[in-house]
Design an enzyme around this catalytic site. Structure first.
Site, short mmCIF file in Angstrom:
data_model
loop_
_atom_site.label_atom_id
_atom_site.label_comp_id
_atom_site.label_asym_id
_atom_site.label_seq_id
_atom_site.Cartn_x
_atom_site.Cartn_y
_atom_site.Cartn_z
N CYS A 177 -11.90 -0.22 -1.24
CA CYS A 177 -12.02 0.60 -2.45
C CYS A 177 -13.26 0.18 -3.23
O CYS A 177 -14.36 0.18 -2.68
CB CYS A 177 -10.74 0.56 -3.29
N ARG A 178 -13.11 -0.17 -4.51
CA ARG A 178 -14.27 -0.41 -5.36
C ARG A 178 -14.79 -1.84 -5.34
O ARG A 178 -15.79 -2.15 -5.97
CB ARG A 178 -13.93 -0.02 -6.81
#
Length: 233
Positions: A177-178
């Site tokens: 993800c981030r």
């Protein structure tokens, strides 16, 4: 003369330092490192009011760390330079190295997710090149479209259960993800495992991937080399 010059110089450096002294501004810059976002989106992601977000963004803009454009009734902000995202990666790593509390907080939150040891980047690259794993980007689709790790497909975490049947049964799924302080990949792995799918998480995000590639002695070959130039926000 020299003393006055140095005082003025460090005063300008301190303008940037001021921006990094606010936890909320750091979070805003982390979010903008994933791609442009409206003030409303940033308010929703951070739990702040639109007014508070706007005030923090003005401080960042005054120091030339972000820029904005207007799109209809919306004001869209983005990082002024990729070097700002690179600085954030370095800040995260330095802080985690120097401050034990950060590692403790990471361990504490991941205890809520069973067996979440991350896959190492080097191992991931080797296994992707052999076709052994499928890398899945579980961020919002617009963030994937702006920039993603080469070879990854986009399946936002909130859509994951709808797309389980389309995932290959003969490969392990690796979700990312981030970056190190985002839990969407852990949530995705939990969903996949409850459905009987072999899954792991990659701790790093797009910017950490690029930092690794740029500082690695391992040559970029094949599809990775071809996609690298287009993969960054």
């Amino acid at each position: 003369m020299e003393r006055k010059w140095k005082d003025q110089l460090y005063q300008e450096f301190a303008r940037i330092g001021k921006c990094f002294s606010s936890p909320k501004r750091l979070e805003l810059m982390d979010l903008l490192a994933q791609g442009p976002k409206s003030v409303d989106q940033l308010a929703k992601n951070t739990g702040m009011s639109v007014a508070n977000v706007s005030q923090h963004l003005q401080t960042l803009h005054d120091s030339r760390l972000v820029t904005f454009t207007k799109k209809g009734n919306y004001v869209i902000y983005e990082l002024a330079e990729l070097s700002v995202a690179d600085f954030m990666v370095s800040l995260h790593r330095l802080s985690e190295k120097q401050l034990g509390e950060i590692q403790r907080l990471k361990t504490e939150i991941l205890q809520h997710y069973e067996s979440m040891e991350p896959v190492a980047l080097e191992e991931l690259m080797e296994r992707m090149e052999k076709g052994e794993v499928l890398l899945v980007d579980v961020r919002p689709r617009e963030e994937y479209e702006i920039g993603h790790i080469p070879g990854a497909i986009s399946v936002p975490v909130e859509e994951l259960e709808k797309h389980l049947a389309a995932l290959p049964a003969d490969k392990e799924i690796v979700a990312y993800c981030r970056g190190p302080y985002c839990l969407m990949s852990a949530q995705a792995v939990e969903i996949l495992r409850t459905k009987g799918i072999k899954a792991s998480r990659l701790e790093e995000g797009v910017h950490e991937w690029h930092h690794y590639v740029e500082h690695s002695k391992r040559p970029m070959e094949g599809g990775f080399a071809a996609l690298l130039a287009r993969s960054r926000p």
